[in-house]
Write a protein that holds these residues in place. Structure first.
Motif, PDB file in Angstrom:
ATOM      1  N   TYR A 133     -19.539  -3.298  14.607  1.00  0.00           N
ATOM      2  CA  TYR A 133     -20.330  -4.459  14.234  1.00  0.00           C
ATOM      3  C   TYR A 133     -20.452  -4.652  12.732  1.00  0.00           C
ATOM      4  CZ  TYR A 133     -21.474  -4.448  19.157  1.00  0.00           C
ATOM      5  OH  TYR A 133     -21.369  -4.478  20.530  1.00  0.00           O
ATOM      6  N   ALA A 134     -19.829  -3.800  11.966  1.00  0.00           N
ATOM      7  CA  ALA A 134     -19.839  -3.944  10.508  1.00  0.00           C
ATOM      8  C   ALA A 134     -18.416  -4.050  10.006  1.00  0.00           C
ATOM      9  CB  ALA A 134     -20.541  -2.765   9.852  1.00  0.00           C
ATOM     10  N   SER A 135     -18.283  -4.453   8.782  1.00  0.00           N
ATOM     11  CA  SER A 135     -16.961  -4.574   8.190  1.00  0.00           C
ATOM     12  C   SER A 135     -16.546  -3.243   7.583  1.00  0.00           C
ATOM     13  CB  SER A 135     -16.970  -5.649   7.105  1.00  0.00           C
ATOM     14  OG  SER A 135     -15.691  -5.795   6.547  1.00  0.00           O
ATOM     15  N   SER A 136     -15.366  -2.782   7.950  1.00  0.00           N
ATOM     16  CA  SER A 136     -14.855  -1.551   7.369  1.00  0.00           C
ATOM     17  C   SER A 136     -14.413  -1.798   5.931  1.00  0.00           C
ATOM     18  CB  SER A 136     -13.669  -1.035   8.182  1.00  0.00           C
ATOM     19  OG  SER A 136     -12.556  -1.892   7.997  1.00  0.00           O
ATOM     20  N   THR A 137     -14.197  -0.717   5.213  1.00  0.00           N
ATOM     21  CA  THR A 137     -13.688  -0.849   3.846  1.00  0.00           C
ATOM     22  C   THR A 137     -12.341  -1.561   3.852  1.00  0.00           C
ATOM     23  OG1 THR A 137     -14.834   1.164   3.154  1.00  0.00           O
ATOM     24  CG2 THR A 137     -13.014   0.419   1.774  1.00  0.00           C
ATOM     25  N   ALA A 138     -11.477  -1.205   4.796  1.00  0.00           N
ATOM     26  CA  ALA A 138     -10.166  -1.844   4.887  1.00  0.00           C
ATOM     27  C   ALA A 138     -10.307  -3.339   5.159  1.00  0.00           C
ATOM     28  CB  ALA A 138      -9.344  -1.177   5.980  1.00  0.00           C
ATOM     29  N   GLU A 139     -11.242  -3.696   6.028  1.00  0.00           N
ATOM     30  CA  GLU A 139     -11.453  -5.105   6.345  1.00  0.00           C
ATOM     31  C   GLU A 139     -12.046  -5.864   5.163  1.00  0.00           C
ATOM     32  OE1 GLU A 139     -12.147  -4.485  11.149  1.00  0.00           O
ATOM     33  OE2 GLU A 139     -13.859  -4.494   9.774  1.00  0.00           O
ATOM     34  N   THR A 140     -12.939  -5.198   4.435  1.00  0.00           N
ATOM     35  CA  THR A 140     -13.508  -5.818   3.240  1.00  0.00           C
ATOM     36  C   THR A 140     -12.420  -6.081   2.207  1.00  0.00           C
ATOM     37  OG1 THR A 140     -15.629  -4.730   3.609  1.00  0.00           O
ATOM     38  CG2 THR A 140     -15.199  -5.534   1.388  1.00  0.00           C
ATOM     39  N   TYR A 141     -11.549  -5.115   2.011  1.00  0.00           N
ATOM     40  CA  TYR A 141     -10.427  -5.311   1.095  1.00  0.00           C
ATOM     41  C   TYR A 141      -9.554  -6.480   1.550  1.00  0.00           C
ATOM     42  CZ  TYR A 141     -11.212  -0.808  -1.295  1.00  0.00           C
ATOM     43  OH  TYR A 141     -11.730   0.225  -2.030  1.00  0.00           O
ATOM     44  N   ALA A 142      -9.318  -6.585   2.858  1.00  0.00           N
ATOM     45  CA  ALA A 142      -8.469  -7.660   3.375  1.00  0.00           C
ATOM     46  C   ALA A 142      -9.049  -9.027   3.043  1.00  0.00           C
ATOM     47  CB  ALA A 142      -8.290  -7.506   4.887  1.00  0.00           C
ATOM     48  N   VAL A 143     -10.349  -9.183   3.217  1.00  0.00           N
ATOM     49  CA  VAL A 143     -10.989 -10.459   2.906  1.00  0.00           C
ATOM     50  C   VAL A 143     -10.949 -10.726   1.402  1.00  0.00           C
ATOM     51  CG1 VAL A 143     -13.153 -11.737   2.949  1.00  0.00           C
ATOM     52  CG2 VAL A 143     -12.420 -10.463   4.961  1.00  0.00           C
ATOM     53  N   GLU A 144     -11.215  -9.702   0.607  1.00  0.00           N
ATOM     54  CA  GLU A 144     -11.133  -9.862  -0.847  1.00  0.00           C
ATOM     55  C   GLU A 144      -9.733 -10.296  -1.265  1.00  0.00           C
ATOM     56  OE1 GLU A 144     -14.421  -6.569  -2.393  1.00  0.00           O
ATOM     57  OE2 GLU A 144     -12.284  -6.162  -2.597  1.00  0.00           O
ATOM     58  N   ASP A 145      -8.708  -9.651  -0.689  1.00  0.00           N
ATOM     59  CA  ASP A 145      -7.332  -9.957  -1.073  1.00  0.00           C
ATOM     60  C   ASP A 145      -6.939 -11.376  -0.665  1.00  0.00           C
ATOM     61  OD1 ASP A 145      -6.975  -7.447  -2.196  1.00  0.00           O
ATOM     62  OD2 ASP A 145      -6.182  -6.568  -0.356  1.00  0.00           O
ATOM     63  N   ALA A 146      -7.346 -11.775   0.546  1.00  0.00           N
ATOM     64  CA  ALA A 146      -7.034 -13.130   0.997  1.00  0.00           C
ATOM     65  C   ALA A 146      -7.759 -14.155   0.133  1.00  0.00           C
ATOM     66  CB  ALA A 146      -7.424 -13.288   2.463  1.00  0.00           C
ATOM     67  N   GLN A 147      -9.013 -13.887  -0.142  1.00  0.00           N
ATOM     68  CA  GLN A 147      -9.797 -14.778  -0.981  1.00  0.00           C
ATOM     69  C   GLN A 147      -9.182 -14.885  -2.372  1.00  0.00           C
ATOM     70  OE1 GLN A 147     -14.322 -14.987  -0.690  1.00  0.00           O
ATOM     71  NE2 GLN A 147     -14.006 -13.695  -2.479  1.00  0.00           N
ATOM     72  N   ASP A 148      -8.670 -13.777  -2.873  1.00  0.00           N
ATOM     73  CA  ASP A 148      -8.063 -13.761  -4.200  1.00  0.00           C
ATOM     74  C   ASP A 148      -6.811 -14.629  -4.238  1.00  0.00           C
ATOM     75  OD1 ASP A 148      -9.010 -12.590  -6.556  1.00  0.00           O
ATOM     76  OD2 ASP A 148      -7.333 -11.181  -6.620  1.00  0.00           O
ATOM     77  N   ILE A 149      -6.034 -14.610  -3.160  1.00  0.00           N
ATOM     78  CA  ILE A 149      -4.837 -15.447  -3.077  1.00  0.00           C
ATOM     79  C   ILE A 149      -5.225 -16.922  -3.166  1.00  0.00           C
ATOM     80  CG2 ILE A 149      -3.025 -16.233  -1.508  1.00  0.00           C
ATOM     81  CD1 ILE A 149      -2.859 -13.300  -0.502  1.00  0.00           C
ATOM     82  N   LEU A 150      -6.257 -17.297  -2.432  1.00  0.00           N
ATOM     83  CA  LEU A 150      -6.710 -18.688  -2.441  1.00  0.00           C
ATOM     84  C   LEU A 150      -7.325 -19.055  -3.783  1.00  0.00           C
ATOM     85  CD1 LEU A 150      -8.264 -18.810   1.143  1.00  0.00           C
ATOM     86  CD2 LEU A 150      -5.995 -19.580   0.410  1.00  0.00           C
ATOM     87  N   MET A 151      -8.017 -18.112  -4.409  1.00  0.00           N
ATOM     88  CA  MET A 151      -8.576 -18.378  -5.734  1.00  0.00           C
ATOM     89  C   MET A 151      -7.462 -18.577  -6.757  1.00  0.00           C
ATOM     90  SD  MET A 151     -11.958 -15.971  -6.223  1.00  0.00           S
ATOM     91  CE  MET A 151     -12.274 -16.692  -7.848  1.00  0.00           C
ATOM     92  N   ARG A 152      -6.408 -17.815  -6.647  1.00  0.00           N
ATOM     93  CA  ARG A 152      -5.309 -17.958  -7.604  1.00  0.00           C
ATOM     94  C   ARG A 152      -4.703 -19.356  -7.518  1.00  0.00           C
ATOM     95  NH1 ARG A 152      -0.360 -13.956  -6.909  1.00  0.00           N
ATOM     96  NH2 ARG A 152      -0.343 -15.084  -4.926  1.00  0.00           N
ATOM     97  N   ARG A 153      -4.533 -19.863  -6.295  1.00  0.00           N
ATOM     98  CA  ARG A 153      -3.988 -21.215  -6.134  1.00  0.00           C
ATOM     99  C   ARG A 153      -4.919 -22.242  -6.756  1.00  0.00           C
ATOM    100  NH1 ARG A 153      -2.523 -20.474   0.303  1.00  0.00           N
ATOM    101  NH2 ARG A 153      -0.879 -18.902   0.026  1.00  0.00           N
ATOM    102  N   CYS A 154      -6.214 -22.069  -6.520  1.00  0.00           N
ATOM    103  CA  CYS A 154      -7.199 -22.985  -7.092  1.00  0.00           C
ATOM    104  C   CYS A 154      -7.183 -22.932  -8.614  1.00  0.00           C
ATOM    105  CB  CYS A 154      -8.580 -22.622  -6.541  1.00  0.00           C
ATOM    106  SG  CYS A 154      -9.957 -23.564  -7.250  1.00  0.00           S
ATOM    107  N   MET A 155      -7.131 -21.729  -9.161  1.00  0.00           N
ATOM    108  CA  MET A 155      -7.126 -21.574 -10.616  1.00  0.00           C
ATOM    109  C   MET A 155      -5.847 -22.149 -11.209  1.00  0.00           C
ATOM    110  SD  MET A 155     -10.019 -20.121 -11.537  1.00  0.00           S
ATOM    111  CE  MET A 155      -9.817 -19.168 -13.062  1.00  0.00           C
TER     112      MET A 155
END
Length: 290
Positions: free
Chosen positions: A53-75
């Motif tokens: 029911y919580a986010s694992s470290t690996a899952e947290t990294y996955a969301v950060e990495d995906a978000q970073d990809i989308l942020m790079r496109r925006c930037m």
């Protein structure tokens, strides 16, 4: 909170109850163990029902990495560069429940109750976060807006998960701490701890239980002392001979399953949100990785 610490406001920042981290610091398991792990096996193999029911470290990294990809496109659309965070190697991610019941790892003799040195890929990622602290004001504003939660960060989160609200891990944090302490007081755990205390006393150590020794302020030194390593070595040996971890895990598994039934609505809602964010993140990463 610094704006460039976007991970502090991402949807899946890992939250753990402080009582669950007394001795140390997750790929989140999807199933529940049918029996508690042996005390002679590393704590890295321990899974608990609430982990799902919580986010694992690996899952947290996955969301950060995906978000970073989308942020790079925006930037980039704004004519600005955005350097992605270095990925963390799967082998460098700590298991979810390491140190939950104290020091049970064999390398306690080397590091005592101090955390092990961070792996190279984690060091690189942390350094990249630090570098974002020094980004020019123009870049900071474009990335995070004036609030630290706007700009391309907000756009990336909306693109990633739409109207799905970030998961609320309050219930998990509350229940995992409750379960740990309730199991600590269970008769079978108290019996095992008494045996552990007797074992420790024979070596000249006097501590209430494995969490007490792991959390002792005596170990708040820059590096592990010889006394700390000796204590940890004896602690690990006594835990294995008295099967404290086996008893504690069995009690906590039983208690967590009860708590999950009693709090199903809150937990299921948090898990549903987490799963939607994670699924979206994995789609972004799969596309980016070809």
């Amino acid at each position: 909170m610094s704006r460039s610490r976007a991970r502090a406001v991402t949807a899946l920042t890992l939250l753990l109850a402080t009582t669950a981290c007394t001795a140390g610091h997750q790929e989140s398991p999807t199933g529940h163990p049918t029996a508690p792990p042996s005390a002679t096996r590393q704590a890295g193999q321990l899974t608990l029902p609430l982990d799902a029911y919580a986010s694992s470290t690996a899952e947290t990294y996955a969301v950060e990495d995906a978000q970073d990809i989308l942020m790079r496109r925006c930037m980039n659309d704004r004519g600005l560069e955005w350097k992605p965070l270095p990925r963390v190697s799967a082998q460098d991610i700590e298991p979810p429940n390491a140190g939950r019941y104290g020091a049970v790892e064999a390398d306690a003799a080397d590091f005592g109750y101090h955390p092990r040195p961070e792996p190279a890929s984690v060091v690189r990622r942390n350094r990249a976060w630090d570098e974002r602290e020094a980004l020019p004001a123009e870049v900071q504003h474009a990335a995070y807006g004036t609030s630290g939660k706007g700009g391309c960060l907000k756009a990336a989160q909306r693109q990633l998960a739409g109207d799905t609200a970030p998961p609320d891990y309050h219930a998990f944090n509350q229940l995992t701490g409750t379960a740990l302490e309730a199991a600590r007081r269970a008769p079978e755990v108290r019996s095992a701890v008494r045996s552990w205390r007797t074992c420790m006393a024979k070596a000249g150590f006097d501590y209430e239980d494995p969490l007490a020794v792991a959390g002792s302020r005596r170990w708040e030194t820059a590096d592990p002392t010889s006394t700390e390593r000796d204590t940890a070595r004896t602690d690990v040996a006594c835990q294995r001979s008295t099967k404290v971890m086996t008893a504690w895990a069995a009690a906590e598994i039983r208690i967590q399953r009860r708590l999950i039934k009693e709090n199903a609505d809150r937990l299921d809602e948090a898990k549903a949100r987490k799963d939607r964010w994670l699924a979206a993140a994995r789609r972004v990463l799969n596309r980016a990785d070809g």
